[in-house]
Structure formats: structure tokens, C-alpha cells
Write a protein that holds these residues in place. Structure first.
Motif, mmCIF file in Angstrom:
data_model
loop_
_atom_site.group_PDB
_atom_site.id
_atom_site.type_symbol
_atom_site.label_atom_id
_atom_site.label_comp_id
_atom_site.label_asym_id
_atom_site.label_seq_id
_atom_site.Cartn_x
_atom_site.Cartn_y
_atom_site.Cartn_z
ATOM 1 N N THR A 65 18.839 -10.533 14.061
ATOM 2 C CA THR A 65 18.903 -10.944 12.655
ATOM 3 C C THR A 65 19.234 -9.792 11.703
ATOM 4 O O THR A 65 19.201 -9.979 10.492
ATOM 5 N N GLY A 66 19.504 -8.607 12.234
ATOM 6 C CA GLY A 66 19.989 -7.513 11.386
ATOM 7 C C GLY A 66 18.982 -6.442 11.052
ATOM 8 O O GLY A 66 19.233 -5.616 10.165
ATOM 9 N N LYS A 67 17.870 -6.393 11.760
ATOM 10 C CA LYS A 67 16.843 -5.391 11.440
ATOM 11 C C LYS A 67 17.350 -3.975 11.726
ATOM 12 O O LYS A 67 17.160 -3.062 10.913
ATOM 13 N N SER A 68 17.992 -3.777 12.871
ATOM 14 C CA SER A 68 18.488 -2.440 13.215
ATOM 15 C C SER A 68 19.592 -1.990 12.266
ATOM 16 O O SER A 68 19.654 -0.817 11.872
ATOM 17 N N SER A 69 20.479 -2.914 11.885
ATOM 18 C CA SER A 69 21.541 -2.569 10.925
ATOM 19 C C SER A 69 20.957 -2.199 9.571
ATOM 20 O O SER A 69 21.439 -1.289 8.897
ATOM 21 N N PHE A 70 19.886 -2.903 9.178
ATOM 22 C CA PHE A 70 19.223 -2.579 7.912
ATOM 23 C C PHE A 70 18.636 -1.171 7.958
ATOM 24 O O PHE A 70 18.714 -0.414 6.983
ATOM 25 N N ILE A 71 18.038 -0.785 9.091
ATOM 26 C CA ILE A 71 17.469 0.563 9.231
ATOM 27 C C ILE A 71 18.561 1.608 9.094
ATOM 28 O O ILE A 71 18.395 2.612 8.379
ATOM 29 N N ALA A 72 19.696 1.401 9.760
ATOM 30 C CA ALA A 72 20.799 2.362 9.670
ATOM 31 C C ALA A 72 21.350 2.443 8.255
ATOM 32 O O ALA A 72 21.648 3.540 7.751
ATOM 33 N N ALA A 73 21.472 1.299 7.594
ATOM 34 C CA ALA A 73 21.968 1.296 6.216
ATOM 35 C C ALA A 73 21.005 2.022 5.287
ATOM 36 O O ALA A 73 21.431 2.745 4.367
ATOM 37 N N THR A 74 19.707 1.864 5.515
ATOM 38 C CA THR A 74 18.710 2.563 4.700
ATOM 39 C C THR A 74 18.818 4.068 4.888
ATOM 40 O O THR A 74 18.764 4.838 3.919
ATOM 41 N N ALA A 75 18.973 4.512 6.140
ATOM 42 C CA ALA A 75 19.108 5.947 6.409
ATOM 43 C C ALA A 75 20.331 6.523 5.706
ATOM 44 O O ALA A 75 20.277 7.620 5.133
ATOM 45 N N ASN A 76 21.430 5.794 5.728
ATOM 46 C CA ASN A 76 22.642 6.271 5.054
ATOM 47 C C ASN A 76 22.491 6.259 3.539
ATOM 48 O O ASN A 76 23.040 7.122 2.841
ATOM 49 N N LEU A 77 21.744 5.289 3.021
ATOM 50 C CA LEU A 77 21.552 5.218 1.569
ATOM 51 C C LEU A 77 20.717 6.384 1.059
ATOM 52 O O LEU A 77 21.084 7.037 0.067
ATOM 53 N N VAL A 78 19.592 6.660 1.711
ATOM 54 C CA VAL A 78 18.691 7.715 1.234
ATOM 55 C C VAL A 78 19.058 9.084 1.796
ATOM 56 O O VAL A 78 18.499 10.097 1.375
ATOM 57 N N ASN A 79 19.989 9.110 2.781
ATOM 58 C CA ASN A 79 20.454 10.370 3.387
ATOM 59 C C ASN A 79 19.301 11.104 4.086
ATOM 60 O O ASN A 79 19.137 12.311 3.949
ATOM 61 N N TYR A 80 18.513 10.360 4.863
ATOM 62 C CA TYR A 80 17.390 10.913 5.614
ATOM 63 C C TYR A 80 17.707 10.914 7.107
ATOM 64 O O TYR A 80 18.371 10.001 7.611
ATOM 65 N N ASP A 81 17.195 11.927 7.817
ATOM 66 C CA ASP A 81 17.236 11.912 9.275
ATOM 67 C C ASP A 81 16.332 10.803 9.803
ATOM 68 O O ASP A 81 15.332 10.444 9.175
ATOM 69 N N VAL A 82 16.672 10.278 10.988
ATOM 70 C CA VAL A 82 15.924 9.168 11.580
ATOM 71 C C VAL A 82 15.122 9.682 12.777
ATOM 72 O O VAL A 82 15.665 10.358 13.659
ATOM 73 N N TYR A 83 13.830 9.375 12.785
ATOM 74 C CA TYR A 83 12.961 9.669 13.930
ATOM 75 C C TYR A 83 12.584 8.345 14.581
ATOM 76 O O TYR A 83 11.802 7.572 14.021
ATOM 77 N N ASN A 84 13.175 8.064 15.748
ATOM 78 C CA ASN A 84 12.915 6.812 16.455
ATOM 79 C C ASN A 84 11.728 7.024 17.389
ATOM 80 O O ASN A 84 11.860 7.593 18.473
ATOM 81 N N LEU A 85 10.559 6.578 16.973
ATOM 82 C CA LEU A 85 9.321 6.821 17.710
ATOM 83 C C LEU A 85 9.069 5.680 18.703
ATOM 84 O O LEU A 85 8.743 4.557 18.314
ATOM 85 N N ASN A 86 9.246 5.976 19.982
ATOM 86 C CA ASN A 86 8.987 5.011 21.051
ATOM 87 C C ASN A 86 7.550 5.188 21.515
ATOM 88 O O ASN A 86 7.210 6.141 22.217
ATOM 89 N N LEU A 87 6.677 4.264 21.111
ATOM 90 C CA LEU A 87 5.246 4.403 21.413
ATOM 91 C C LEU A 87 4.962 4.329 22.905
ATOM 92 O O LEU A 87 3.974 4.898 23.378
#
Length: 477
Positions: A233-255
Motif C-alpha cells: 500500500t506504499g509504506k516503504s515508498s512513503f519512508i523513502a520520500a520522507t527521507a528525500n524530503l527532510v534530507n536525512y540518512d536512513v537507519y533500517n533497524l531490523n529487530l
């Protein structure tokens, strides 16, 4: 006469070349004398050496000043005059960058005072440590040190913005491993309700400007979002778009890859400010009873969500779930989750956004048929519809016919949506709910549609009964 002129030209060329060589040699000699003269004068003064280590030795946190100094030193013109320097390619095509080599002195002048930097790499018992050492005259220290450090922070910030290449970090064996983050998603391409998208974007932009407000309230400058909904439903695309908008590095935490509460604490402490921490499938992790789940306690996850482990400023955390059903309310309360965003299956408005993105269509004669099918309660995930459009993008009409066939073959049973009661005014976020029961299209049906495109036929309207489809529902506070 011509012979004499030719002879003069032949003589003048080597003479001029020799004079030019003497000039260059003299300039080099002046440079050498000036360089050693400065060192001689420096030797007459008392100096103090200030070390900037890569990590804080007391708690193993990254020293943010170290990165600032590294960026600043790499921008100094005197780096080009050092005896040794490293040449690196930049993040952008054609960029060539210089960086300091070990034990090379890099000169700088600030407010009329001369200082120098030296990059050092030390290996003690197999442990490698890196640091920059500032050499400053003692008589200048009180006058310029604070202003000089502030100058470094400001200049390095400008340098970082010019050079920044976003990275995505993954936790492996208790450490973060990075790779370039080049996801093309943007808020313009994310398929969401326009009003909801606008509110979320505004919320993010306000957050990035609210440092002083959070400080006045005595709160850590952080924001947390929960994205919940079916897969695709687009959750991962939303995360990537947010990172590009705020210009933040992404930390993908696999519990599932975390060794326990201490390991989780260590990983979180190593994340930086201006970062976006992502925890996907939190509902699956909390309901998992395997040994990998048992290594992390519920209190450890709650402490992480509270921000107690890493109170660094300007940090966004995004959690994803397929459903909030059965999740302890302690994990969803305001303060741990600030904004709840529901990502439902596709409706007609989302379909039109997909058609615009994939097929460059704003209208088509088949749109009324598609709208009628959606109104009957039939639906699919945006990812499934997007894939059908992608493989048929050369023929928009064929793509729409295949989507209609897929929707027709997806027999969805939908209940009625009942809006939950209003939350207490003290709640900081509004929790959405989904009262719809859906039957997703089977893999066999989707594969048949995806790879048998030539069999797509013209279809007519559906006579299925009506039902309501839940829209994106969230409240930004």
C-alpha cells in the motif's frame, strides 16, 4: 635580412624559456623560504594541542565535532599545499575532493591568528582510533578558540549540504553497515490522499523548524510516525520520500538481528542526529514467540520508542505494521507514536494518481468502468495495480483493461466501517481504524494477469453490491 630575423627568433625562444624557468624557480624559492620562516616564528611561541577524537571514549558515542572538523579541514585551500593528500571522488558526478593524509600539517588563519590541524591514526592493541589535533598559540587560545569552533561548525554545515549523499544503514552483527541511498521516491510521486499528504508534509516541515520550541518544553527534538496497512500500500515508498524530503540518512533497524537489550542500546546510541530510524513490521516482531524475539524485552523496545537511549536532537522514527489489532496500547500511546497514518488498499482516487504517474493519463474512456468497480467495494493494493500498469505502459488502453480484469477477478468481501469514538483531548494523536475485511487477489490470479497480458479483454461494468472503503486517516498534532 630575413636570415638575421630568423636567427634572432631562434635565440630569443631559449632565452625567454630560461628566464621563465628562473622566475618559477624564484617563486618556488620564495614559497619555501616563507614556509620555513613561518615555522621558525612559530617555534618562538608556546603552543597548546587540542585533540578531537572520532568517538567519545567515555560512552563510545560518535563525536559530532570530529565530522565537522573533517569537513572543514577538507575545504581549506592550504590542503592543496600539503606534502601529501588523498584524492577522492565526490558524491556527484565529476566531483574531485581532497582529504588530509596522516600526520600532515594543514595551516589555517582565523582573526589574524595562525593555527594548524593534523590528522592522526593510531593503532593500540588492534583498536584503530582517528582524531584531529588542533595546534594553537596559547596567547591566542582565550581570544579565538570559541569563535573559531563556531566558525568551523557553520562552514562545515555549508560544505556538508553541498556534498551530502544520503546513506542507508543496516544493522549487521551489532554494527551499522552503510550504502548509498538513491531511492527516487518523492512526495509528488507517493500515492496518497492529497489533503493527508499536504498535512504530513507540513508536519515534517514544521518539525524541522521547531528546535527552540522543543527545548522550551524540555522535550527531545524528535517525531515518531506509525504507518499501518496491508502489504503493497506504499509504506516503504512513503519512508523513502520522507527521507528525500527532510534530507536525512536512513537507519533500517531490523529487530530480529539485534542480540538483546544491550545490543539495541548500543545500536541506537550510534545513530546520529538528522537521521530517520525505520522499524518495519513491528506488529510481527511483537507477536513473534521465537528465540530471536525473546532476546529483546518489551521494556527494551518501549525505552527505544521513548527516546531515552539516544536523546540526540532532530530525529524521526517511523514504525510500520500490517495491523494494529492485538497490539498493546503501551506501544501506541502519544509520546511513543505521535502520528498514526493508515495506508488502505487502492480506491478510485489512488487509481487515478497511479494512472497519472505510470501512464501519464488524467482521463480515459475506461475510467468510468474502473470507478464503478471500485464503488462496488472491489479493490487491490496500489503495488499490484502499479505493476500491471508498468508492464503495459506502452499501451495505456491495454493497461487499463488488465487492471479492470484484475479487479473483476478479485472477489472482495467488505464490511461496513465504523468510526471509533473520539479520543480524549489529552491524546496527541488520533488512532485510525479499519473495519473492512478484504480478500486479497491470489498469487495465481495476479501472475496470470501479469504475464498473460494479451488475453486482457474488454470488460463491462460490475453489478456487485456497494460497500465503503476506508480512506487514509490520520491527525497531525
Amino acid at each position: 635580412m630575413w636570415g638575421l630575423s630568423f636567427f634572432c627568433i631562434c635565440i630569443s625562444i631559449p632565452v625567454l624559456t630560461y628566464l621563465f624557468w628562473l622566475f618559477l624557480h624564484w617563486r618556488s624559492l620564495i614559497f619555501i623560504v616563507k614556509k620555513w620562516g613561518i615555522r621558525f616564528l612559530d617555534a618562538l611561541h608556546l603552543h597548546q594541542h587540542l585533540r578531537v577524537p572520532e568517538f567519545d571514549e567515555s560512552n563510545d558515542r560518535e563525536n559530532k565535532l570530529y565530522r565537522r572538523v573533517s569537513l572543514y579541514v577538507s575545504s581549506l585551500p592550504s590542503l592543496e599545499d600539503s606534502d601529501y593528500a588523498n584524492i577522492n571522488s565526490g558524491n556527484k558526478t565529476g566531483d574531485i575532493l581532497l582529504s588530509s593524509d596522516g600526520d600532515q600539517q594543514i595551516e589555517d588563519v582565523f582573526l589574524g591568528s595562525r593555527v594548524s590541524w593534523m590528522y592522526r591514526i593510531e593503532n593500540q592493541n588492534g583498536v584503530v582510533s582517528r582524531s584531529f589535533v588542533l595546534r594553537i598559540r596559547k596567547k591566542d587560545k582565550r581570544r579565538i578558540l570559541q569563535a573559531y569552533l563556531q566558525h568551523i561548525v557553520e562552514v562545515s554545515g555549508d560544505v556538508e549540504e553541498r556534498r551530502k549523499q544520503l546513506k542507508i544503514y543496516s544493522n549487521i552483527n551489532g554494527n551499522w553497515r552503510s550504502a548509498p541511498f538513491n531511492h527516487p521516491a518523492s512526495f509528488e510521486t507517493v500515492v496518497m490522499d492529497p489533503d493527508v499528504k499536504s498535512k504530513i508534509r507540513h508536519d515534517l516541515e514544521v518539525f524541522m523548524k521547531s528546535e527552540q520550541d522543543y527545548r522550551n518544553l524540555g522535550r527531545v527534538w524528535k517525531r515518531s510516525y506509525l504507518l499501518y496497512g496491508p502489504s503493497g500500500t506504499g509504506k516503504s515508498s512513503f519512508i523513502a520520500a520522507t527521507a528525500n524530503l527532510v534530507n536525512y540518512d536512513v537507519y533500517n533497524l531490523n529487530l530480529w538481528q539485534v542480540g538483546g537489550d544491550p545490543d539495541l542500546n548500543s545500536l541506537v546510541l550510534k545513530t546520529t542526529s538528522k537521521s530517520l530510524v525505520v522499524v518495519e513490521n513491528l506488529d510481527l516482531f511483537l507477536s513473534d514467540n521465537s528465540k530471536s524475539r525473546a532476546r529483546i524485552s518489551a521494556s527494551g523496545v518501549l525505552n527505544f520508542m521513548d527516546g531515552l537511549l539516544n536523546p540526540q536532537n532532530e530525529k524521526i522514527t517511523i514504525f510500520t505494521m500490517n495491523s494494529k489489532d492485538g497490539i498493546d496500547s503501551a506501544f501506541l500511546r502519544p509520546g511513543r507514536i505521535d502520528v498514526h497514518i493508515c495506508f488502505p488498499l487502492c480506491d478510485f482516487n489512488a487509481f487515478k494518481s497511479l494512472a497519472s504517474n505510470y501512464l501519464r493519463l488524467n482521463d480515459h474512456k475506461l475510467f468510468p468502468q474502473v470507478e464503478e468497480i471500485f464503488q462496488s467495494g472491489t479493490t487491490m493494493s496500489p503495488a499490484e495495480i502499479g505493476e500491471l500498469m508498468l508492464v503495459n505502459r506502452s499501451s495505456p488502453s491495454r493497461a487499463l483493461k488488465c487492471v479492470i480484469s484484475a479487479l473483476r477477478s478479485n472477489n472482495v468481501s467488505a464490511g461496513r466501517f465504523t468510526k471509533p469514538e473520539s479520543l480524549s483531548p489529552l491524546e496527541m494523536s488520533e488512532e485510525g481504524g479499519d473495519g473492512i475485511t478484504r480478500k486479497a487477489i491470489s498469487k495465481h490470479q495476479f501472475s496470470k494477469l501479469l504475464f498473460g497480458m494479451k488475453s486482457c479483454r474488454k470488460v463491462g461494468p460490475s453489478d456487485d453490491g456497494e460497500s465503503e472503503t476506508l480512506k487514509l486517516d490520520q491527525t497531525v498534532t
